[in-house]
Scaffold this motif. Structure first.
Motif, PDB file in Angstrom:
ATOM      1  N   ASN A  36       2.732  17.532  -2.789  1.00 22.16           N
ATOM      2  CA  ASN A  36       4.113  18.265  -3.060  1.00 22.16           C
ATOM      3  C   ASN A  36       3.903  19.637  -3.591  1.00 22.16           C
ATOM      4  N   ASN A  37       2.777  19.879  -4.261  1.00 16.18           N
ATOM      5  CA  ASN A  37       2.565  21.452  -4.862  1.00 16.18           C
ATOM      6  C   ASN A  37       2.263  22.315  -3.720  1.00 16.18           C
ATOM      7  N   LEU A  38       2.247  22.050  -2.467  1.00 11.95           N
ATOM      8  CA  LEU A  38       2.325  22.945  -1.407  1.00 11.95           C
ATOM      9  C   LEU A  38       3.465  23.425  -0.536  1.00 11.95           C
ATOM     10  N   VAL A  39       4.498  22.419  -1.011  1.00  9.77           N
ATOM     11  CA  VAL A  39       5.956  22.285  -0.224  1.00  9.77           C
ATOM     12  C   VAL A  39       6.301  24.081  -0.529  1.00  9.77           C
ATOM     13  N   GLY A  40       6.229  24.397  -1.799  1.00 11.19           N
ATOM     14  CA  GLY A  40       6.587  25.876  -1.849  1.00 11.19           C
ATOM     15  C   GLY A  40       6.046  26.974  -0.956  1.00 11.19           C
ATOM     16  N   LYS A  41       4.726  26.614  -0.780  1.00 17.73           N
ATOM     17  CA  LYS A  41       3.999  27.461   0.092  1.00 17.73           C
ATOM     18  C   LYS A  41       4.729  27.403   1.777  1.00 17.73           C
ATOM     19  N   LEU A  42       4.695  26.069   2.020  1.00 17.86           N
ATOM     20  CA  LEU A  42       5.314  26.120   3.286  1.00 17.86           C
ATOM     21  C   LEU A  42       6.892  26.661   3.231  1.00 17.86           C
ATOM     22  N   ILE A  43       7.650  26.375   2.441  1.00 22.22           N
ATOM     23  CA  ILE A  43       8.901  26.998   2.497  1.00 22.22           C
ATOM     24  C   ILE A  43       8.947  28.449   2.325  1.00 22.22           C
ATOM     25  N   GLY A  44       8.358  29.113   1.439  1.00 25.14           N
ATOM     26  CA  GLY A  44       8.411  30.488   1.178  1.00 25.14           C
ATOM     27  C   GLY A  44       9.548  30.782   0.462  1.00 25.14           C
ATOM     28  N   HIS A  45       9.589  32.216   0.130  1.00 23.42           N
ATOM     29  CA  HIS A  45      10.755  32.748  -0.684  1.00 23.42           C
ATOM     30  C   HIS A  45      11.689  32.899   0.020  1.00 23.42           C
ATOM     31  N   GLU A  46      12.900  32.072  -0.388  1.00 26.85           N
ATOM     32  CA  GLU A  46      14.073  31.844   0.436  1.00 26.85           C
ATOM     33  C   GLU A  46      13.942  31.372   1.630  1.00 26.85           C
ATOM     34  N   GLY A  47      12.910  30.293   2.043  1.00 24.55           N
ATOM     35  CA  GLY A  47      12.975  29.951   3.057  1.00 24.55           C
ATOM     36  C   GLY A  47      12.013  30.741   4.201  1.00 24.55           C
ATOM     37  N   SER A  48      11.660  31.722   4.080  1.00 26.50           N
ATOM     38  CA  SER A  48      10.973  32.969   4.825  1.00 26.50           C
ATOM     39  C   SER A  48      10.141  32.178   5.712  1.00 26.50           C
ATOM     40  N   ASN A  49       8.860  31.240   5.104  1.00 29.94           N
ATOM     41  CA  ASN A  49       7.723  30.737   5.763  1.00 29.94           C
ATOM     42  C   ASN A  49       8.213  29.613   6.803  1.00 29.94           C
ATOM     43  N   ILE A  50       9.200  28.821   6.358  1.00 31.30           N
ATOM     44  CA  ILE A  50       9.650  27.808   7.149  1.00 31.30           C
ATOM     45  C   ILE A  50      10.474  28.247   8.364  1.00 31.30           C
ATOM     46  N   LYS A  51      11.314  29.149   8.158  1.00 32.17           N
ATOM     47  CA  LYS A  51      12.013  30.079   9.174  1.00 32.17           C
ATOM     48  C   LYS A  51      11.215  30.648  10.199  1.00 32.17           C
ATOM     49  N   ARG A  52       9.902  31.273   9.825  1.00 34.06           N
ATOM     50  CA  ARG A  52       9.060  31.898  10.687  1.00 34.06           C
ATOM     51  C   ARG A  52       8.393  30.692  11.482  1.00 34.06           C
TER      52      ARG A  52
END
Length: 199
Positions: A36-52
């Motif tokens: 769960n503590n890695l979810v933020g890394k996967l999503i990224g700021h304003e969803g930037s990582n998951i969009k990429r």
């Protein structure tokens, strides 16, 4: 899907509609488990990582909501139209998590700072095929792709899913995952096989 955290820009309705269309066309899928503590890394700021991740893999990637308060893990649901899209998504997720996974760093079986442990959820029906006779299949996967593979002894809570942990470099994990997926495709569940997904 109503039970997912779809990180999209609310001002970009067109992008959301395109993603929904791709999801409707998807025919292949896989489920990963991440801390769960890695979810933020996967999503990224304003969803930037998951969009990429979505853009580079052409896969639909969603982080499912947990029905448990303060969960230790979350499920990443990947849907794709082709096997290549699925493998690419798995590889990119492993790359993104590589510097944030303490489990692989502490794993004495793989002594490499470029490794990560990826948790794959699979139906318990497939475990025998993945292991192979006297462990031949899992041994072949480990030797051919330079990874370490472990299968949980017990199924996840109130489900028919087990965790297959693949530890290695993102490239090798993707190749090993591809082989495991092929094994499952070659050993399809019977229509009457009971399936209860971990949530």
């Amino acid at each position: 899907m109503s039970n997912t955290d779809n990180v999209v820009d609310n001002n970009n309705v067109e992008q959301h509609e395109q993603q929904q269309a791709e999801q409707d066309q998807a025919t292949l899928s896989t489920r990963l488990l991440i801390r769960n503590n890695l979810v933020g890394k996967l999503i990224g700021h304003e969803g930037s990582n998951i969009k990429r991740l979505r853009a580079e893999s052409n896969a639909v990637i969603s982080i499912l909501k947990s029905h448990v308060k303060n969960p230790k893990e979350r499920i990443v649901f990947i849907q794709a139209r082709t096997n290549n899209e699925l493998i690419t998504a798995v590889k990119l997720i492993a790359q993104m998590l590589i510097n944030n996974d303490e489990g692989a760093a502490n794993d004495e079986t793989v002594n490499n700072s470029d490794t990560v442990a990826l948790w794959l959820l699979v139906h318990q029906y497939y475990v025998g095929a993945i292991l192979g006779e006297k462990g031949a299949s899992i041994k072949e996967i480990q030797e051919n792709y330079s990874v370490y593979v472990q299968i949980s002894t017990f199924s996840m809570y109130k489900s028919t899913e087990k965790v297959v942990t693949i530890t290695g470099t993102p490239e090798n994990i993707a190749q090993a995952y591809n082989r495991i997926y092929q094994i499952m495709e070659e050993n399809q569940k019977k229509p009457y096989t009971k399936t209860i997904l971990f949530v």
